[in-house]
Enzyme design. Sequence first.
Site, PDB file in Angstrom:
ATOM      1  N   CYS A 115       6.060 -21.800  -5.553  1.00  0.00           N
ATOM      2  CA  CYS A 115       7.046 -20.702  -5.443  1.00  0.00           C
ATOM      3  C   CYS A 115       8.476 -21.221  -5.310  1.00  0.00           C
ATOM      4  O   CYS A 115       9.430 -20.531  -5.653  1.00  0.00           O
ATOM      5  CB  CYS A 115       6.746 -19.832  -4.226  1.00  0.00           C
ATOM      6  N   HIS A 279      12.801 -15.218  -3.533  1.00  0.00           N
ATOM      7  CA  HIS A 279      11.551 -15.335  -4.295  1.00  0.00           C
ATOM      8  C   HIS A 279      10.744 -14.063  -4.057  1.00  0.00           C
ATOM      9  O   HIS A 279      10.614 -13.601  -2.916  1.00  0.00           O
ATOM     10  CB  HIS A 279      10.786 -16.572  -3.826  1.00  0.00           C
ATOM     11  N   ASN A 309       4.214 -11.099  -8.137  1.00  0.00           N
ATOM     12  CA  ASN A 309       4.751 -12.401  -7.740  1.00  0.00           C
ATOM     13  C   ASN A 309       4.493 -13.386  -8.886  1.00  0.00           C
ATOM     14  O   ASN A 309       3.346 -13.673  -9.210  1.00  0.00           O
ATOM     15  CB  ASN A 309       4.028 -12.821  -6.450  1.00  0.00           C
TER      16      ASN A 309
HETATM   17  O1  UT7 Z   1       4.484 -16.616  -3.245  1.00  0.00           O
HETATM   18  C1  UT7 Z   1       3.718 -17.297  -2.325  1.00  0.00           C
HETATM   19  C2  UT7 Z   1       3.908 -16.789  -0.984  1.00  0.00           C
HETATM   20  N1  UT7 Z   1       2.907 -15.775  -0.714  1.00  0.00           N
HETATM   21  C3  UT7 Z   1       3.176 -14.856   0.160  1.00  0.00           C
HETATM   22  O2  UT7 Z   1       4.272 -14.828   0.665  1.00  0.00           O
HETATM   23  C4  UT7 Z   1       2.093 -13.910   0.567  1.00  0.00           C
HETATM   24  C5  UT7 Z   1       2.222 -13.571   2.013  1.00  0.00           C
HETATM   25  N2  UT7 Z   1       1.132 -12.735   2.494  1.00  0.00           N
HETATM   26  C6  UT7 Z   1       1.011 -11.452   2.147  1.00  0.00           C
HETATM   27  O3  UT7 Z   1       1.807 -10.960   1.368  1.00  0.00           O
HETATM   28  C7  UT7 Z   1      -0.081 -10.638   2.775  1.00  0.00           C
HETATM   29  O4  UT7 Z   1      -0.760 -11.424   3.730  1.00  0.00           O
HETATM   30  C8  UT7 Z   1      -1.121 -10.097   1.726  1.00  0.00           C
HETATM   31  C9  UT7 Z   1      -0.466  -9.011   0.926  1.00  0.00           C
HETATM   32  C10 UT7 Z   1      -1.625 -11.201   0.863  1.00  0.00           C
HETATM   33  C11 UT7 Z   1      -2.313  -9.490   2.455  1.00  0.00           C
HETATM   34  O5  UT7 Z   1      -1.886  -8.466   3.347  1.00  0.00           O
HETATM   35  P1  UT7 Z   1      -2.433  -8.475   4.847  1.00  0.00           P
HETATM   36  O6  UT7 Z   1      -1.862  -7.293   5.484  1.00  0.00           O
HETATM   37  O7  UT7 Z   1      -2.106  -9.805   5.448  1.00  0.00           O
HETATM   38  O8  UT7 Z   1      -3.974  -8.273   4.648  1.00  0.00           O
HETATM   39  P2  UT7 Z   1      -5.187  -9.173   5.152  1.00  0.00           P
HETATM   40  O9  UT7 Z   1      -5.335 -10.385   4.291  1.00  0.00           O
HETATM   41  O10 UT7 Z   1      -5.099  -9.364   6.628  1.00  0.00           O
HETATM   42  O11 UT7 Z   1      -6.392  -8.227   4.851  1.00  0.00           O
HETATM   43  C12 UT7 Z   1      -6.541  -6.937   5.498  1.00  0.00           C
HETATM   44  C13 UT7 Z   1      -7.710  -6.206   4.904  1.00  0.00           C
HETATM   45  C14 UT7 Z   1      -8.985  -7.044   4.843  1.00  0.00           C
HETATM   46  O12 UT7 Z   1     -10.079  -6.201   5.072  1.00  0.00           O
HETATM   47  P3  UT7 Z   1     -10.781  -6.107   6.528  1.00  0.00           P
HETATM   48  O13 UT7 Z   1     -11.253  -7.491   6.837  1.00  0.00           O
HETATM   49  O14 UT7 Z   1      -9.697  -5.650   7.449  1.00  0.00           O
HETATM   50  O15 UT7 Z   1     -11.860  -5.114   6.316  1.00  0.00           O
HETATM   51  C15 UT7 Z   1      -9.035  -7.517   3.417  1.00  0.00           C
HETATM   52  O16 UT7 Z   1     -10.338  -7.793   2.974  1.00  0.00           O
HETATM   53  O17 UT7 Z   1      -7.423  -5.856   3.546  1.00  0.00           O
HETATM   54  C16 UT7 Z   1      -8.463  -6.326   2.691  1.00  0.00           C
HETATM   55  N3  UT7 Z   1      -7.884  -6.662   1.394  1.00  0.00           N
HETATM   56  C17 UT7 Z   1      -7.761  -5.768   0.409  1.00  0.00           C
HETATM   57  N4  UT7 Z   1      -8.113  -4.471   0.320  1.00  0.00           N
HETATM   58  C18 UT7 Z   1      -7.849  -3.832  -0.837  1.00  0.00           C
HETATM   59  C19 UT7 Z   1      -7.379  -7.843   0.981  1.00  0.00           C
HETATM   60  N5  UT7 Z   1      -6.931  -7.717  -0.281  1.00  0.00           N
HETATM   61  C20 UT7 Z   1      -7.164  -6.448  -0.658  1.00  0.00           C
HETATM   62  C21 UT7 Z   1      -6.912  -5.724  -1.846  1.00  0.00           C
HETATM   63  N6  UT7 Z   1      -7.270  -4.421  -1.895  1.00  0.00           N
HETATM   64  N7  UT7 Z   1      -6.315  -6.282  -2.919  1.00  0.00           N
END
Ligand code: UT7
Length: 352
Positions: A115, A279, A309
Amino acid sequence: MRSKIKGTGYYVPDNVVTNFDLEKIMDTSDAWIQERTGIKERRYAQKGKETTSTMATKAAQRAMQQAGVSAEDIDFIILATLSPDYYFPGAAVLVQRMLGLQKKEIGALDIRTQCTGFIYGLSIGDQFIRSGMYKNILVIGAEMHSMGMDMSTKGRNISVIFGDGAGAVVLQATNEEGSGIITTNLHSNGDFAEELAMISPGCHAGYHEQNPAKYGAESATVFDSVFITPKIVEDGLYFPNMNGQLVFKNAVVKFTQTIEEALRDAGKRKEDIDMLIPHQANLRISQFIQKRMGLEDDRVWNNIQRYGNTTAASIPIALAEAVENKAISEGDLVCLSAFGSGFTWGSVLFYF
Ligand code: UT7
């Protein structure tokens, strides 16, 4: 001597993939994706026809046209990507070939800081120009994520976020007052290398074996220090993985630090920034930084809603779009900033 961003260009594939399209192939929803990331749609390249280097070349040609230079004027090519056409050689030489520059035999360098790749590329290009070695450098960020993501529900935390595209600039030597790059800063912390990574195929060097507490004893047999094994293929371990929450927490801290460092080095204040182009990792991260910096909406460029992204390509695409939309004028103070896999982070502050 300073380096000025003389021309900008971008290319995104025609194929628009909406959140609703993704709903049909994995367990996700438009509401979840928009709420957590701000993304509505992204572009996917045409498989078999487009590649990282073809998109990079198109973006580079547009940047050269805007800069009023021809391919023959280019002295060096820097290309940042985590999704090259080949494992090796890098994609920069393929761009050199597509631009018809084989006869000139100029250098072509690939950058692997994900990134942050475009920020690293600009900083490297800036040093070459300041030293007097080169006059016109192409700095490109290009990605084709759609070639290698897990499109099943298992991979949804990654696959809904990333998209394809390319952006480029011509960095040109100038001695005009009040013009060009003022300062750059680059950082990394390898302690977090595996937190946002695609570690296979690779040689691994026993890292996982040495860290059973972190990765589980089972990982020692899966990642057994060879390039690619049947087990890696069977289990789909050649896909990227991301500890999203940890990345998010570090991103908001490091983004703020690197922007403040750039301002300090240049003797500027937050209020002096005319345009901040972060970014495009997550709209929530960008909004957090905007609030921290106290910037109004028209002083931060966001396009993650439309492209997702695109890692190394996100900043040059956003910059070229901001220029195209006349959101940046000559003489404006612009700050580019990135955080991502590595972890790596850094900023570039320049007068447009
Ligand atoms: O460019 C590189 C740098 N990258 C970043 O800056 C990314 C930074 N991180 C993020 O943007 C966020 O962490 C994400 C958008 C990737 C994820 O959001 P989050 O609020 O941190 O979600 P999480 O990973 O804690 O997941 C929460 C829930 C989980 O379900 P349970 O365990 O609570 O039942 C996941 O399985 O959301 C679920 N989940 C989804 N649900 C629907 C994860 N991905 C998805 C999805 N659709 N695509």
